[in-house]
Design a protein around this motif. Structure first.
Motif, PDB file in Angstrom:
ATOM      1  N   ALA A 404       0.787  -1.065  -0.126  1.00  0.00           N
ATOM      2  CA  ALA A 404       0.015  -0.023   0.011  1.00  0.00           C
ATOM      3  C   ALA A 404       0.682   1.117  -0.073  1.00  0.00           C
ATOM      4  O   ALA A 404       0.514   2.184  -0.591  1.00  0.00           O
ATOM      5  N   GLN A 405       2.109   1.251   0.541  1.00  0.00           N
ATOM      6  CA  GLN A 405       3.025   2.411   0.503  1.00  0.00           C
ATOM      7  C   GLN A 405       4.102   2.110  -0.532  1.00  0.00           C
ATOM      8  O   GLN A 405       4.839   3.074  -0.864  1.00  0.00           O
ATOM      9  N   ASP A 406       4.326   0.817  -0.714  1.00  0.00           N
ATOM     10  CA  ASP A 406       5.460   0.690  -1.574  1.00  0.00           C
ATOM     11  C   ASP A 406       5.086  -0.236  -2.725  1.00  0.00           C
ATOM     12  O   ASP A 406       5.565  -1.526  -2.940  1.00  0.00           O
ATOM     13  N   PRO A 407       4.123   0.231  -3.741  1.00  0.00           N
ATOM     14  CA  PRO A 407       3.471  -0.832  -4.851  1.00  0.00           C
ATOM     15  C   PRO A 407       4.646  -1.481  -5.717  1.00  0.00           C
ATOM     16  O   PRO A 407       4.259  -2.620  -6.198  1.00  0.00           O
ATOM     17  N   GLY A 408       5.581  -0.918  -5.782  1.00  0.00           N
ATOM     18  CA  GLY A 408       6.606  -1.524  -6.774  1.00  0.00           C
ATOM     19  C   GLY A 408       7.785  -2.189  -5.977  1.00  0.00           C
ATOM     20  O   GLY A 408       8.504  -2.810  -6.596  1.00  0.00           O
ATOM     21  N   LEU A 409       7.741  -2.097  -4.689  1.00  0.00           N
ATOM     22  CA  LEU A 409       8.595  -2.977  -3.573  1.00  0.00           C
ATOM     23  C   LEU A 409       9.992  -2.499  -3.994  1.00  0.00           C
ATOM     24  O   LEU A 409      10.900  -3.070  -3.643  1.00  0.00           O
ATOM     25  N   GLU A 410      10.085  -1.133  -4.533  1.00  0.00           N
ATOM     26  CA  GLU A 410      11.451  -0.538  -4.727  1.00  0.00           C
ATOM     27  C   GLU A 410      12.085  -0.242  -3.351  1.00  0.00           C
ATOM     28  O   GLU A 410      13.564  -0.199  -3.492  1.00  0.00           O
ATOM     29  N   ARG A 411      11.538   0.029  -2.539  1.00  0.00           N
ATOM     30  CA  ARG A 411      12.229   0.370  -1.230  1.00  0.00           C
ATOM     31  C   ARG A 411      12.295  -0.747  -0.210  1.00  0.00           C
ATOM     32  O   ARG A 411      13.323  -0.999   0.358  1.00  0.00           O
ATOM     33  N   ARG A 420      16.146 -13.904   5.734  1.00  0.00           N
ATOM     34  CA  ARG A 420      15.246 -13.356   6.663  1.00  0.00           C
ATOM     35  C   ARG A 420      13.602 -13.339   6.429  1.00  0.00           C
ATOM     36  O   ARG A 420      13.500 -13.201   5.226  1.00  0.00           O
ATOM     37  N   PRO A 421      12.876 -13.744   7.297  1.00  0.00           N
ATOM     38  CA  PRO A 421      11.435 -13.838   6.824  1.00  0.00           C
ATOM     39  C   PRO A 421      10.877 -12.635   6.347  1.00  0.00           C
ATOM     40  O   PRO A 421      11.361 -11.569   6.822  1.00  0.00           O
ATOM     41  N   LEU A 422      10.007 -12.801   5.280  1.00  0.00           N
ATOM     42  CA  LEU A 422       9.387 -11.557   4.849  1.00  0.00           C
ATOM     43  C   LEU A 422       7.904 -11.685   4.876  1.00  0.00           C
ATOM     44  O   LEU A 422       7.411 -12.539   4.489  1.00  0.00           O
ATOM     45  N   LEU A 423       7.313 -10.434   5.466  1.00  0.00           N
ATOM     46  CA  LEU A 423       5.883 -10.324   5.321  1.00  0.00           C
ATOM     47  C   LEU A 423       5.417  -9.304   4.565  1.00  0.00           C
ATOM     48  O   LEU A 423       5.856  -8.232   4.506  1.00  0.00           O
ATOM     49  N   LEU A 424       4.797  -9.730   3.356  1.00  0.00           N
ATOM     50  CA  LEU A 424       4.371  -8.745   2.482  1.00  0.00           C
ATOM     51  C   LEU A 424       2.754  -8.472   2.676  1.00  0.00           C
ATOM     52  O   LEU A 424       2.063  -9.286   2.589  1.00  0.00           O
ATOM     53  N   ARG A 425       2.296  -7.076   2.978  1.00  0.00           N
ATOM     54  CA  ARG A 425       1.082  -6.845   3.233  1.00  0.00           C
ATOM     55  C   ARG A 425       0.534  -6.298   2.270  1.00  0.00           C
ATOM     56  O   ARG A 425       1.117  -5.764   1.391  1.00  0.00           O
ATOM     57  N   HIS A 426      -0.781  -6.190   2.000  1.00  0.00           N
ATOM     58  CA  HIS A 426      -1.873  -5.697   1.161  1.00  0.00           C
ATOM     59  C   HIS A 426      -0.962  -5.812  -0.485  1.00  0.00           C
ATOM     60  O   HIS A 426      -0.958  -5.120  -1.307  1.00  0.00           O
ATOM     61  N   ALA A 427      -1.023  -7.331  -0.607  1.00  0.00           N
ATOM     62  CA  ALA A 427      -0.641  -7.688  -1.916  1.00  0.00           C
ATOM     63  C   ALA A 427      -1.687  -7.187  -3.009  1.00  0.00           C
ATOM     64  O   ALA A 427      -1.330  -7.097  -4.333  1.00  0.00           O
ATOM     65  N   GLU A 428      -2.970  -6.723  -2.854  1.00  0.00           N
ATOM     66  CA  GLU A 428      -3.725  -6.535  -4.000  1.00  0.00           C
ATOM     67  C   GLU A 428      -3.357  -5.043  -4.279  1.00  0.00           C
ATOM     68  O   GLU A 428      -3.940  -4.531  -5.512  1.00  0.00           O
ATOM     69  N   ARG A 429      -2.480  -4.455  -3.470  1.00  0.00           N
ATOM     70  CA  ARG A 429      -2.054  -2.947  -4.052  1.00  0.00           C
ATOM     71  C   ARG A 429      -0.690  -3.004  -4.903  1.00  0.00           C
ATOM     72  O   ARG A 429      -0.283  -1.910  -5.377  1.00  0.00           O
ATOM     73  N   LEU A 430      -0.243  -4.438  -5.251  1.00  0.00           N
ATOM     74  CA  LEU A 430       1.095  -4.407  -6.234  1.00  0.00           C
ATOM     75  C   LEU A 430       1.031  -4.009  -7.316  1.00  0.00           C
ATOM     76  O   LEU A 430      -0.017  -4.143  -8.110  1.00  0.00           O
ATOM     77  N   ALA A 431       1.899  -3.145  -7.930  1.00  0.00           N
ATOM     78  CA  ALA A 431       2.008  -2.858  -9.330  1.00  0.00           C
ATOM     79  C   ALA A 431       3.117  -3.758  -9.980  1.00  0.00           C
ATOM     80  O   ALA A 431       3.401  -4.703  -9.535  1.00  0.00           O
TER      81      ALA A 431
END
Length: 608
Positions: A404-411, A420-431
């Motif tokens: 929701a804050q980083d749609p492209g996951l650039e950051r 490390r474990p990764l939690l991706l929230r709000h996948a519906e907002r992915l660009a």
């Protein structure tokens, strides 16, 4: 009460029996086999159900007397005489699909002790419980060999408050023509009417039990002994005595008792109430009412350092224990402090069938390192459950990315330390760039502990849809709060802030609890948490929370409005589309030419 969930056999080709034989032998299936039927067969194979099952290795004992069985027995006894000539079998189960009662006969069909899909594969009772409406399964749609000549219709039985499913009612009869069975089942109307009568009886009994408990509460507090009109009158009658009335579901607590109760003492009294009901249910001979012979005292096991003692009296209705009344008396001297016991996380709180099934499935899938997708409406607790699945040790090291804050996951991804474990929230907002980056991560680091949360509803692009399809085999849908309202009473103490030392925990009147359970909670557990915390922090009153203190929308409940002729026609079209597509909302929306989000909104508006 319910709406029809049409069986896929209504449109099944005559080769459905052949398709099942091919499925069991591992050969390709013919064209035109309903996907819902194939999916049910696959689930049975996944659960390890043998298609030639005759009877379970160890038949579990039938549950003891329950409120559902007590309410249903007089209704069903009136129906039994109509079953003989039709060669039908009538079956009542509880919310865990354990068989409580059977009547009638069907040649070659012995009733099973449990009708869950994990035990016997596809059947109408399991389908009705999952879909919360009438369901039918005919002939070869069943997975078991011995049910190939059986057609069955099941109807869920709903609780009088909250609308939770407390059981199912099934009528099974010989399949008239295998592979070409047509809905509705010839005895669907009988099943619907019987379930409605059982619900009416449950509603009548629930009202009586609550009134008897309330009257016993007032008498124990020194009231007149007369029935009181409402919770406010009860609160006025209970002035000084420390009295608690419980039945395992409802709580009535006086102001004086609030000062003596700790969460641990209240939990001990709850256990005593549940134990009293269970012990009374299995006793061989009970003490008749009105004999004047006192019952042996009940002694609760209060925790060490409770600072009080309790005198317990059972509360009876029609000779059966329905709860207890406890009168608390403080011990002499200062009350020793008791260390706080850690509460279970809210993300795991709940005992409803749908919630326990979802959590159990998520825990099972989280044991392997492959990605896990948690789906559900906003506020259902997807992120909280994901963090809980990672465990205490891994939670501090987890990397959290928010689309929701980083749609492209650039950051997020460039700074993510591999391993490390990764939690991706709000996948519906992915660009699209974010989807591509996530696919690349899955290819280059297949062993990464990756948990993804996704809220359906908004249209998604083709790239994201392919990613969701890729993860669908390891996805767990979390039920909305309105579909597990029986969990609200367990969530309330878990969501409330811990009381300050010497302060009582937050409690609720029956009327307030009813309002909380009737409200649809569009924001789910998150919205409930906001309400509870606001009351705990800002209320100036003492004693249990009353209905008048709740927010207006919760206190007044969902507003019912009459539908216009156009809305009635639209609602009928939606129900017909859902019937034709076996309850699949995505296909029904496509057939109607509307988006899934629009369909969900209309379903909520029409209370379908």
């Amino acid at each position: 009460m319910t709406t029809t969930n049409s069986s896929p056999a209504a449109t099944a080709p005559p080769s459905l029996r052949l398709a099942r034989e091919r499925f069991l032998s591992g050969r390709p299936l013919p064209c035109g086999v309903p996907e819902e039927v194939v999916a049910a067969w696959r689930r049975a194979r996944f659960f390890g159900v043998p298609h030639d099952l005759e009877e379970p290795a160890v038949a579990p004992p039938r549950p003891v007397e329950s409120a559902l069985l007590g309410a249903a027995r007089p209704v069903l006894d009136r129906i039994v005489p109509a079953l003989g000539a039709d060669r039908s079998l009538l079956v009542l189960t509880d919310e865990r699909l354990r068989v409580l009662w059977t009547a009638g006969s069907l040649p070659g069909l012995d009733p099973c002790p449990v009708l869950s899909e994990q035990e016997v594969g596809n059947n109408s009772a399991a389908l009705a419980l999952r879909m919360r409406r009438r369901a039918e399964v005919h002939g070869p749609e069943h997975f078991l060999d011995r049910w190939q000549d059986v057609s069955a219709v099941s109807v869920p039985v709903l609780a009088p408050e909250g609308g939770r499913v407390v059981g199912t009612l099934t009528v099974a009869s010989p399949a008239s023509r295998l592979g070409t069975a047509r809905s509705p089942h010839p005895q669907a109307a009988l099943a619907e009417a019987a379930a409605a009568a059982v619900e009416t009886e449950l509603r009548a009994r629930a009202g009586r039990a609550e009134r008897v408990l309330l009257d016993a509460y007032v008498r124990a507090a020194g009231g007149s002994g007369r029935a009181v009109a409402d919770d406010a009158a009860a609160d006025r009658a209970v002035a000084d005595r420390a009295v608690v009335a419980l039945d395992g579901r409802n709580r009535l607590i006086s102001d004086s008792a609030q000062q003596l109760l700790t969460p641990e003492v209240l939990e001990a009294l709850e256990r005593t109430a549940v134990s009293a009901r269970q012990t009374d249910a299995v006793r061989e001979v009970g003490q008749p009412e009105g004999t004047g012979v006192p019952e042996p005292p009940m002694v609760p096991e209060l925790p060490e350092g409770a600072g009080s003692v309790a005198r317990i009296d059972p509360v009876r209705l029609d000779g059966v224990v329905i709860g207890i009344v406890a009168v608390l008396e403080p011990l002499a001297g200062p009350v020793p402090s008791v260390p706080a016991v850690p509460r279970p996380p809210c993300s795991l709180t709940g005992s409803s069938v749908s919630w326990r099934h979802a959590v159990g499935r998520a825990v099972e899938l989280a044991r392997s390192p492959e990605p896990l997708l948690l789906t559900g409406e906003r506020g259902t607790g997807k992120s909280a459950l994901a963090l809980e699945l990672l465990g205490t040790a891994a939670r501090a090291a987890v990397e959290i990315a928010d689309a929701a804050q980083d749609p492209g996951l650039e950051r997020a991804l460039p700074t993510w330390p591999a391993g490390r474990p990764l939690l991706l929230r709000h996948a519906e907002r992915l660009a699209q760039p974010g989807v591509a980056a996530l696919n690349s991560l899955l290819d280059t680091h297949p062993d990464t502990r990756l948990l993804i949360t996704y809220t359906p509803g908004a249209p998604v692009g083709p790239c994201l849809q392919r990613l969701l399809d890729k993860l669908s085999a390891r996805s767990v849908p979390l039920p909305p709060l309105r579909e597990r309202t029986e969990d609200i009473r367990e969530l309330l103490p878990a969501l409330a802030p811990r009381p300050a030392p010497g302060q009582p925990p937050l409690t609720w009147t029956l009327d307030a609890l009813r309002a909380l359970e009737r409200y649809p909670w569009p924001g789910n557990v998150t919205e409930l948490a906001h309400v509870v915390r606001a009351l705990a922090e800002h209320r100036r009153m003492s004693g249990p929370v009353r209905r008048a203190e709740l927010p207006d929308a919760v206190r007044e409940g969902p507003a019912a409005r009459p539908l216009s002729p156009m809305e009635h026609a639209e609602r009928a079209a939606i129900l017909e589309a859902l019937r034709r597509h076996g309850g699949n909302k995505a296909r029904a929306a496509a057939a109607l030419g509307i988006g899934r989000a629009t369909l969900y909104r209309k379903l909520r508006g029409y209370r379908v």
